[in-house]
Design an enzyme around this catalytic site. Structure first.
Site, mmCIF file in Angstrom:
data_model
loop_
_atom_site.group_PDB
_atom_site.id
_atom_site.type_symbol
_atom_site.label_atom_id
_atom_site.label_comp_id
_atom_site.label_asym_id
_atom_site.label_seq_id
_atom_site.Cartn_x
_atom_site.Cartn_y
_atom_site.Cartn_z
ATOM 1 N N ASP A 77 0.847 -1.201 0.000
ATOM 2 C CA ASP A 77 0.000 0.000 0.000
ATOM 3 C C ASP A 77 0.880 1.248 0.000
ATOM 4 O O ASP A 77 0.905 2.000 0.956
ATOM 5 C CB ASP A 77 -0.925 -0.019 1.226
ATOM 6 C CG ASP A 77 -0.141 -0.130 2.526
ATOM 7 O OD1 ASP A 77 1.089 -0.353 2.477
ATOM 8 O OD2 ASP A 77 -0.745 0.009 3.600
ATOM 9 N N GLU A 78 1.615 1.428 -1.079
ATOM 10 C CA GLU A 78 2.481 2.598 -1.164
ATOM 11 C C GLU A 78 2.547 3.085 -2.613
ATOM 12 O O GLU A 78 1.832 3.972 -3.005
ATOM 13 C CB GLU A 78 3.873 2.283 -0.605
ATOM 14 C CG GLU A 78 4.764 3.507 -0.598
ATOM 15 C CD GLU A 78 5.796 3.514 0.509
ATOM 16 O OE1 GLU A 78 5.938 2.515 1.204
ATOM 17 O OE2 GLU A 78 6.448 4.561 0.676
ATOM 18 N N ASP A 104 14.237 8.125 -4.571
ATOM 19 C CA ASP A 104 14.423 6.900 -5.340
ATOM 20 C C ASP A 104 14.634 7.238 -6.819
ATOM 21 O O ASP A 104 15.505 6.671 -7.484
ATOM 22 C CB ASP A 104 13.199 5.983 -5.200
ATOM 23 C CG ASP A 104 12.813 5.701 -3.746
ATOM 24 O OD1 ASP A 104 12.869 6.637 -2.924
ATOM 25 O OD2 ASP A 104 12.457 4.554 -3.444
ATOM 26 N N GLU A 118 14.212 -3.999 -1.810
ATOM 27 C CA GLU A 118 14.263 -2.707 -1.128
ATOM 28 C C GLU A 118 15.430 -2.636 -0.141
ATOM 29 O O GLU A 118 16.067 -1.604 0.002
ATOM 30 C CB GLU A 118 12.946 -2.510 -0.353
ATOM 31 C CG GLU A 118 12.888 -1.239 0.472
ATOM 32 C CD GLU A 118 11.515 -1.025 1.095
ATOM 33 O OE1 GLU A 118 10.790 -2.035 1.294
ATOM 34 O OE2 GLU A 118 11.164 0.130 1.371
HETATM 35 C C1 RAM Z 1 9.821 4.361 1.867
HETATM 36 C C2 RAM Z 1 9.745 4.245 0.396
HETATM 37 C C3 RAM Z 1 10.828 4.885 -0.393
HETATM 38 C C4 RAM Z 1 11.690 5.792 0.374
HETATM 39 C C5 RAM Z 1 10.987 6.448 1.514
HETATM 40 C C6 RAM Z 1 11.858 7.359 2.320
HETATM 41 O O1 RAM Z 1 8.522 4.296 2.382
HETATM 42 O O2 RAM Z 1 9.606 2.906 0.051
HETATM 43 O O3 RAM Z 1 11.625 3.951 -1.064
HETATM 44 O O4 RAM Z 1 12.153 6.771 -0.507
HETATM 45 O O5 RAM Z 1 10.408 5.523 2.353
#
Ligand code: RAM
Length: 904
Positions: free
Chosen positions: A485-486, A493, A750
């Protein structure tokens, strides 16, 4: 010398342009060496006319003495709106030969105004609650029902049609059908922008769909980014922009007799919510119940008496409605499952063999009312069940209910997408086979421009993982991740990954569109936001995230030569620089309590935020000085050079000791200071040595997060440690790129520790397996291992370096289709010789650096010195330096010891 890849406004397909002076570009193909364009001629005429009919030409540039092939603005008669034009170009070469006209290309001009109005279904007309024959339809599904509106109208055409064009957009998502046929293959139109400020529309040629006589047009709407769930903010769970989707469209029918008829969205349309799409949401999935089939709803003479009249919208007008800038989202590949396992009598798990983004097509047969629940996951848990905890609140679930037609029924969602490798299908159905399911890979359809392969299979997998990460996260905007959910357009990024992304694919149009999202999101203070479009994460000004506002237009200019974009961003960039200075008058970034992500997701190392922020600020100032120079603004250039000097000095005074040690003593601290050139010459070597010490102390492992990862290998290489860079590349113990690959990764994770042998999965709170940021090493593969790159002051690939850094690899083959044509670097080191085959496109030059040994440098078997097209050959202890003009060359350096190339 035939021009090819004709681009108008940076697109090879048919763009719809809203500028009075669209820009043209082409690529030259020619055999032989030292080939050059000395003049060009462009012609533009209305589609349907002939290019040699002078009375119909809108522009004939005449022969223009110029070698330029990029950014050539139209300067003919004013272009009328809503029209289709053809253009072509021919060139004269270095021997004064004028070659033939290129295969013509098309572009359209934008609408000057809309005759149409926004329409929506009437919310007071409730959809039917359950299929009439299914009293047992589960209540929990009905709760969530919010069926997609289907809308339609009929129209009569009574004279011959010469062309019909559909202009369409939505607040939400839209799919259009004309006379029973889906228009085009775009998906998830109109994509994501800040719908309060700007909406894009698509233009489609529908001449083949419309006919003389009765016609019907229909549209299906989804909630999408406009009215569905986006991001992770549970306080504000959906409807960021509006509550119910709306349609705006217009079909312009040009008749053979010169008249134009226009059919628009208006109050005469009728709508229903009793169609098969019972629910759709980008994060949560889609539910299709085939029992609600609407038959020929988008064909003429359909009985829509039980449909209700639409409402003309009262939502305030969007200030800007513009034609779509970038390539549409499409299915770009299809994957067949590599296996299917039966988990229980009613549960099957498909493995697509690749972490992908999109959805599946399911082809099944079964009794009426059979309900199949599909869930999607990137990973499996220990017991072989799908691992969905890391999706957080995204349900990522599709439901298909069969109509029971006694035939195979094919399901495919319309208004959702998932990030997954595994698909669990649950339901009362005959055992499922791999043939029942196909993975449809969905992405913004940016053309491939780069390839990299080498002798190490793990490195090749790394390159594939980077490409898959890009494909899956370039969906209308560059997002951090595609599954949980993002899925937001995080600026940090993006700035980290765009140098790599723009080598893999032509993201020229894609980034110029997203650039507008970035401008739309800038704060009145001048701070750039954390995410664009700006929702969910509402803060701004974070170092390395906000700096994307400066870095991205500059990166983009260097790759694509888009001066217009740079010019457009320039005043915003100036405002941002003024903002930082206002907040940090001492020239050290010190603002307390500000938004700050630091070196996000580094391992066992904390780089002081002020070191990162101040280094980035210096970097911004240096970019500003270079950009001012390109824009011809000497005064600002000098001012920013001065600022760059002052910030660098402040940085050194505050954070760097005499021995070149930087506060925090972290890898990222050294990497950024070296990459951004903030250290004085006498401290650079010392700082680089500290960086290498740090890496060695960790057993030759990296510790950087997002910010250091992309600059790490280039900085090591430039500082005289290419062997260390290669060592990190080939490292496969934790933490490293290789570690995830050794454990089966098919995309970039990630986090370095997304899954480890010692600790299993990282916290499901934040653990995406498809995040491109750490894939920013990709640019180093192209630009250093392959060696194709621009020199510091060289822009847009006119004069490139080809300087391979081979390490212990046996070979590497790199291709990059730049805006000026394709460069190839194809090297092999074996048997005491280093062979480098290169291609350099017409109109460009290259300087090659080739490892030197005890023997001579040959080209095509003879002395390189004498080869045609070679303008100079020099050598020092380590390298041959050779300057060449365009063409194909095969160099061999002999006596290179050890066999695998030089020891650095
Ligand atoms: C996370 C994201 C993203 C990052 C920020 C600060 O929620 O996935 O990759 O840029 O935080």
């Amino acid at each position: 010398m035939q021009p090819s890849r004709l681009r108008c406004e940076h697109r090879e397909d048919v763009p719809c342009v809203d500028t009075p002076a669209p820009r043209f570009a082409w690529t030259l193909n020619a055999d032989g060496r030292n080939r050059r364009q000395t003049a060009y001629q462009i012609r533009v005429w209305p589609d349907g006319a002939a290019h040699d009919d002078p009375t119909r030409l809108f522009w004939d540039s005449g022969m223009v003495e110029s070698s330029e092939t990029l950014e050539i603005p139209y300067s003919g008669l004013p272009l009328p709106p809503a029209s289709t034009f053809v253009w072509t170009v021919r060139v004269r070469d270095e021997s004064d030969i004028v070659h033939g006209w290129a295969e013509p290309a098309l572009f359209r001009t934008a609408l000057d105004s809309w005759g149409a109005v926004w329409i929506r279904h009437n919310p007071l007309v409730a959809p039917s609650t359950r299929p009439s024959d299914d009293a047992s339809y589960p209540a929990e599904l009905l709760d969530r029902e919010e069926p997609s509106p289907y809308m339609r109208r009929e129209f009569q055409v009574d004279s011959e049609i010469s062309r019909a064009t559909l202009y369409v957009t939505a607040r939400g998502l839209v799919e259009v059908q004309v006379n029973g046929q889906r228009v085009g293959d775009n998906l998830l139109d109109p994509g994501w922008t800040d719908y309060h400020k700007r909406i894009e529309y698509q233009a489609h040629d529908v001449t083949a769909y419309v006919r003389n006589g009765p016609n019907a047009i229909g549209a299906i709407l989804g909630t999408g980014w406009y009215a569905g769930h986006v991001g992770f903010d549970h306080e504000h769970p959906s409807a960021w922009y509006g509550h119910s989707p709306e349609l705006l469209c217009e079909v312009r029918i040009e008749h053979a007799d010169g008249r134009t008829t226009i059919v628009t969205s208006d109050g005469s349309w009728r709508a229903t919510r009793n169609g098969p799409i019972r629910y759709s949401d980008l994060l949560h999935g889609e539910r299709i119940d085939a029992r609600y089939g609407l038959g020929g709803w988008s064909k003429p003479n359909f009985d829509d008496t039980d449909w209700s009249p639409v409402l003309v919208s009262e939502t305030p007008e969007v200030p800007i409605i513009v034609p779509a800038r970038a390539q549409p989202i499409r299915v770009t590949a299809q994957l067949k499952p590599i296996s299917v396992t039966q988990q229980a009598s009613d549960t099957f798990t498909f493995d697509l063999g690749q972490n992908m983004v999109g959805w599946v097509r399911l082809a099944v047969q079964g009794p009426r009312g059979t309900r199949l629940e599909l869930r999607f996951a990137e990973m499996l848990d220990r017991d072989g069940s799908i691992y969905t905890a890391n999706l957080r609140s995204a349900r990522a679930q599709d439901t298909f209910v069969l109509a029971g037609t006694n035939e195979i029924e094919v399901f495919e969602p319309h208004f959702t997408f998932h990030g997954f490798r595994y698909v669990e299908v649950r339901g009362e159905i005959d055992p499922l086979l791999p043939e029942n399911l196909t993975g449809l890979v969905v992405s913004s359809d940016t053309p491939q421009t780069g390839s990299f392969t080498c002798s190490d299979e793990m490195v090749n997998q790394l390159q594939r993982n980077i490409e898959w990460g890009q494909r899956g996260n370039f969906i209308s905007v560059p997002t951090d991740c595609p599954q949980r959910d993002e899925r937001l357009g995080w600026l940090g990024d993006a700035q980290i990954f765009l140098p790599t992304a723009s080598l893999n694919m032509d993201i020229d149009a894609f980034v110029s569109k997203w650039g507008d999202d970035v401008l739309d999101a800038q704060s009145p203070s001048g701070a750039y936001s954390d995410v664009a479009p700006r929702i969910v994460a509402s803060t701004d000004g974070a170092p390395a995230w906000a700096d994307a506002g400066v870095i991205v237009p500059w990166t983009h200019y260097r790759r694509y030569g888009d001066l217009r974009m740079l010019r457009r961003h320039w005043p915003h960039m100036e405002r941002y620089l003024a903002y930082i200075e206002r907040e940090n008058p001492k020239l050290l970034w010190s603002r307390e309590g500000m938004d700050d992500y630091g070196d996000w997701l580094s391992v066992d190392e904390h780089t002081p935020p002020e070191v990162i922020a101040t280094a980035y600020w210096a970097h911004d100032a240096s970019i500003m000085a270079q950009a001012a120079d390109v824009l011809g603004n000497t005064e600002r250039k000098i001012a920013y050079q001065d600022l760059y000097g002052r910030i660098s000095k402040a940085f050194n005074d505050a954070y760097v000791d005499d021995d070149g040690r930087i506060r925090g003593n972290t890898q990222t601290g050294y990497v950024l200071a070296l990459a951004f050139g903030v250290l004085p010459a006498e401290k650079r070597a010392k700082a680089a040595a500290h960086l290498v010490e740090n890496i060695e102390d960790r057993g030759w492992h990296l510790a950087t997060g997002f910010l250091g990862a992309g600059h790490l290998c280039p900085v090591l290489t430039e500082s005289g440690y290419p062997d260390v860079a290669h060592r990190l590349l080939l490292q496969d113990t934790y933490p490293s790129w290789g570690y995830s690959i050794r454990h089966g990764a098919t995309t970039i994770w990630e986090r370095w520790d997304g899954w480890t042998k010692h600790a299993g999965f990282q916290t499901p709170e934040m653990n995406s397996f498809n995040h491109y940021s750490l894939g920013a090493i990709g640019a180093w593969l192209f630009e250093y291992v392959g060696g194709i790159r621009q020199g510091q002051d060289e822009f847009t690939y006119e004069n490139v370096l080809i300087a391979p850094v081979p390490g212990d690899l046996a070979y590497a083959r790199t291709t990059y289709r730049s805006v000026r044509g394709t460069f190839v670097s194809d090297w092999v080191q074996a048997d005491s010789r280093f062979t480098l085959k290169v291609d350099v496109p017409p109109n460009t030059r290259a300087t090659l650096t080739i490892p030197a040994g005890s023997g001579p440098l040959l080209e095509g078997g003879s002395s390189a010195q004498d080869a045609a097209g070679v303008t100079s050959v020099q050598r020092d202890e380590q390298f041959w330096t050779t300057k060449i003009t365009s063409g194909h060359y095969e160099f061999q350096a002999l006596g290179v010891q050890p066999a695998r190339g030089p020891k650095f």
